[in-house]
Design an enzyme around this catalytic site. Structure first.
Site, PDB file in Angstrom:
ATOM      1  N   ILE A 199       0.844  -1.208   0.000  1.00  0.00           N
ATOM      2  CA  ILE A 199       0.000   0.000   0.000  1.00  0.00           C
ATOM      3  C   ILE A 199       0.874   1.251   0.000  1.00  0.00           C
ATOM      4  O   ILE A 199       0.397   2.337  -0.246  1.00  0.00           O
ATOM      5  CB  ILE A 199      -0.950   0.060   1.222  1.00  0.00           C
ATOM      6  CG1 ILE A 199      -0.168   0.162   2.551  1.00  0.00           C
ATOM      7  CG2 ILE A 199      -1.904  -1.120   1.233  1.00  0.00           C
ATOM      8  CD1 ILE A 199      -1.035   0.565   3.737  1.00  0.00           C
ATOM      9  N   ASP A 200       2.171   1.095   0.301  1.00  0.00           N
ATOM     10  CA  ASP A 200       3.026   2.270   0.525  1.00  0.00           C
ATOM     11  C   ASP A 200       3.459   2.978  -0.768  1.00  0.00           C
ATOM     12  O   ASP A 200       3.910   4.112  -0.719  1.00  0.00           O
ATOM     13  CB  ASP A 200       4.289   1.862   1.297  1.00  0.00           C
ATOM     14  CG  ASP A 200       3.966   1.216   2.632  1.00  0.00           C
ATOM     15  OD1 ASP A 200       2.901   1.510   3.182  1.00  0.00           O
ATOM     16  OD2 ASP A 200       4.766   0.392   3.108  1.00  0.00           O
ATOM     17  N   ARG A 248     -12.014  21.640  16.720  1.00  0.00           N
ATOM     18  CA  ARG A 248     -10.869  20.850  17.187  1.00  0.00           C
ATOM     19  C   ARG A 248      -9.727  20.783  16.177  1.00  0.00           C
ATOM     20  O   ARG A 248      -9.936  20.974  14.979  1.00  0.00           O
ATOM     21  CB  ARG A 248     -11.314  19.404  17.454  1.00  0.00           C
ATOM     22  CG  ARG A 248     -11.960  19.253  18.799  1.00  0.00           C
ATOM     23  CD  ARG A 248     -12.364  17.818  19.049  1.00  0.00           C
ATOM     24  NE  ARG A 248     -13.057  17.728  20.318  1.00  0.00           N
ATOM     25  CZ  ARG A 248     -13.864  16.750  20.671  1.00  0.00           C
ATOM     26  NH1 ARG A 248     -14.098  15.755  19.839  1.00  0.00           N
ATOM     27  NH2 ARG A 248     -14.440  16.741  21.840  1.00  0.00           N
ATOM     28  N   GLY A 253       2.639   4.053   5.536  1.00  0.00           N
ATOM     29  CA  GLY A 253       3.513   4.485   4.447  1.00  0.00           C
ATOM     30  C   GLY A 253       4.976   4.170   4.677  1.00  0.00           C
ATOM     31  O   GLY A 253       5.840   4.461   3.861  1.00  0.00           O
ATOM     32  N   ARG A 254       5.263   3.640   5.882  1.00  0.00           N
ATOM     33  CA  ARG A 254       6.637   3.324   6.255  1.00  0.00           C
ATOM     34  C   ARG A 254       7.542   4.542   6.103  1.00  0.00           C
ATOM     35  O   ARG A 254       7.179   5.588   6.615  1.00  0.00           O
ATOM     36  CB  ARG A 254       7.148   2.148   5.441  1.00  0.00           C
ATOM     37  CG  ARG A 254       7.519   0.974   6.344  1.00  0.00           C
ATOM     38  CD  ARG A 254       8.186  -0.098   5.541  1.00  0.00           C
ATOM     39  NE  ARG A 254       7.330  -1.244   5.441  1.00  0.00           N
ATOM     40  CZ  ARG A 254       7.397  -2.287   6.259  1.00  0.00           C
ATOM     41  NH1 ARG A 254       8.303  -2.316   7.201  1.00  0.00           N
ATOM     42  NH2 ARG A 254       6.595  -3.293   6.112  1.00  0.00           N
ATOM     43  N   GLU A 292       3.361   7.876   9.435  1.00  0.00           N
ATOM     44  CA  GLU A 292       3.991   7.147  10.542  1.00  0.00           C
ATOM     45  C   GLU A 292       5.520   7.279  10.552  1.00  0.00           C
ATOM     46  O   GLU A 292       6.163   7.146  11.586  1.00  0.00           O
ATOM     47  CB  GLU A 292       3.611   5.665  10.495  1.00  0.00           C
ATOM     48  CG  GLU A 292       4.072   4.954   9.222  1.00  0.00           C
ATOM     49  CD  GLU A 292       3.703   3.475   9.176  1.00  0.00           C
ATOM     50  OE1 GLU A 292       3.082   2.972  10.120  1.00  0.00           O
ATOM     51  OE2 GLU A 292       4.050   2.819   8.174  1.00  0.00           O
ATOM     52  N   ARG A 303      -7.180  16.143  19.116  1.00  0.00           N
ATOM     53  CA  ARG A 303      -7.577  14.726  19.199  1.00  0.00           C
ATOM     54  C   ARG A 303      -6.858  13.908  18.120  1.00  0.00           C
ATOM     55  O   ARG A 303      -6.481  14.437  17.080  1.00  0.00           O
ATOM     56  CB  ARG A 303      -9.089  14.580  19.027  1.00  0.00           C
ATOM     57  CG  ARG A 303      -9.876  15.188  20.154  1.00  0.00           C
ATOM     58  CD  ARG A 303      -9.726  14.372  21.420  1.00  0.00           C
ATOM     59  NE  ARG A 303     -10.093  15.140  22.591  1.00  0.00           N
ATOM     60  CZ  ARG A 303     -11.312  15.168  23.128  1.00  0.00           C
ATOM     61  NH1 ARG A 303     -12.268  14.470  22.573  1.00  0.00           N
ATOM     62  NH2 ARG A 303     -11.556  15.884  24.196  1.00  0.00           N
ATOM     63  N   GLN A 362      -6.630   1.191   6.602  1.00  0.00           N
ATOM     64  CA  GLN A 362      -6.083   1.545   5.281  1.00  0.00           C
ATOM     65  C   GLN A 362      -5.749   0.324   4.434  1.00  0.00           C
ATOM     66  O   GLN A 362      -5.485   0.430   3.248  1.00  0.00           O
ATOM     67  CB  GLN A 362      -4.773   2.340   5.442  1.00  0.00           C
ATOM     68  CG  GLN A 362      -4.931   3.637   6.147  1.00  0.00           C
ATOM     69  CD  GLN A 362      -3.622   4.087   6.769  1.00  0.00           C
ATOM     70  OE1 GLN A 362      -2.844   4.778   6.137  1.00  0.00           O
ATOM     71  NE2 GLN A 362      -3.374   3.709   8.008  1.00  0.00           N
TER      72      GLN A 362
END
Ligand code: F6P
Length: 376
Positions: A143-144, A179, A187-188, A239, A284, A292
């Site tokens: 997926i990345d 908010r 995605g590494r 991430e 939040r 995903q």
């Protein structure tokens, strides 16, 4: 046509993604309809090849699976048969090359060729089986979208749809409660999911590995939006993003995995730090995590998966071996597994081989032009 091939085995290794079932379906249908072959699918990646755990793939078995995410064959991102973890009765683990067991299983079952779907670890073993004389064709998946060898991988498009949909939904609460919503995506070590998903999902800030961030800049952007009368902000965090001068946030190290570093969780830290910088807002956090990777496969990923699957069988039947199917310059092509494995061309992170988002490229420029901030 390669008349020696009568039966094909299929394996899915590594993390699941949408499009795998489309490939499995296309491989099976092409093998049976076009070439009159038999097909079996080994279960749970290479471990099924070791334990000889497989299912027969006939036209009925693959009927109606094309749109489903995940893999009907299940997957594993640990089992390397060339360095396989064997547990003694006393619980101690020893690592052994058990590839001979796999070769024997395939010989006894009459499997003449393998189609292997996976990332760098899985395809490294695919190459190694080819070196041992097996006919093997690899199909890259992630997926990345971080593999330099191919312009795109199946799975990526479906993930982007999920991210965009999630951001549309998160806007509702962000607006209603004034908010700041931090949304973490996978995605590494590359920011493709974050930048393409964030762009389509109207993010205000996108933090990606390719552009180190300063949260003070993010706070400035939030205040700028407040002054403009927009009292909410959406912050997409990849991430693998890292602060200027800082390191990537590692959640876990899994020793017996081909790529042992597991990311995930940076969004929680960013949320805490940002809350201190913008006390007038509630900040939040939502981690989209495995949402995903799942779900119904998009049209694009079904179509690409089918093309990859058909190409893999055509390659086998035209006598090719140790090749990996790719999509380059708007066409299906193939490259040597020997050349791509371990070169970084299929995204091996330890070799720094990921296809990166260009900080000065069109995508970043487009984001900046419409007001998206990268925390820089
Ligand atoms: O490479 C695909 C991917 O989903 C990454 O985006 C993510 O970092 C990783 O796999 C998660 O792996 P696991 O399934 O082991 O948690």
């Amino acid at each position: 046509m390669n008349k020696k091939i009568k039966k094909i085995g299929v394996i899915t290794g590594g993390g699941d993604c949408s499009g795998l079932n489309a490939v499995i379906s296309a491989v099976t249908k092409t093998a049976i309809n076009k070439y009159g072959l038999e097909v079996i699918g080994y279960l749970r990646g290479y471990s099924g090849l070791y334990t000889n755990d497989f299912i027969k793939l006939d036209l009925k078995a693959v009927s109606g699976i094309m749109h489903q995410g995940g893999t009907i064959l299940k997957s594993s991102n640990k089992d390397n048969l060339f360095n396989y973890a064997l547990k003694d009765p006393d619980g101690t683990v020893t690592y052994k090359d058990v590839s001979d067991v796999a070769l024997k299983n395939m010989e006894e079952e009459g499997v003449d060729a393998l189609v292997v779907l996976g990332g760098d670890g899985t395809l490294t073993s695919a190459r190694d089986f080819a070196r041992l004389g097996m006919t093997v064709i690899g199909i890259p998946k992630t997926i990345d979208n971080d593999l330099p060898a191919t312009d795109v991988t199946f799975g990526y498009n479906t993930s982007l749809e999920s991210i965009t949909d999630a951001l549309d939904k998160i806007h509702t609460t962000a607006y209603s409660h004034d908010r700041v919503m931090v949304v973490e995506v996978m995605g590494r070590n590359t920011g493709w999911l974050a930048i393409e998903g964030g762009l389509a999902g109207s993010a205000d800030v996108i933090l990606i590995p390719e552009i180190p961030y300063d949260l003070n800049k993010v706070a400035e952007k939030i205040k700028e939006r407040d002054n403009f009368g927009k009292f909410f902000s959406i912050i997409v965090v990849s991430e693998g993003a890292k602060p200027i001068g800082g390191d990537v946030f590692v959640r876990e190290i899994i020793e017996d995995s081909a790529d042992s570093i597991r990311l995930g969780g940076l969004g929680a830290l960013v949320t805490k730090q940002l809350q201190e910088l913008v006390p007038s807002h509630e900040v939040r956090y939502t981690n989209l995590a495995y949402l995903q990777r799942g779900g119904v496969t998009s049209q694009f990923d079904r179509s690409l998966g089918i093309k990859f699957g058909v190409a893999s069988v055509d390659l086998i039947m035209s006598g090719k071996n140790s090749r990996m199917v790719i999509y380059k310059d708007n066409k299906i092509q193939h490259v040597s597994l020997e050349e791509v494995v371990g070169s970084g061309a299929i995204g091996e992170t330890s070799k720094g081989g990921n296809k990166q988002v260009d900080p000065n490229g069109d995508l970043v420029n487009a984001c900046q032009a419409i007001g998206i901030n990268f925390g820089n």
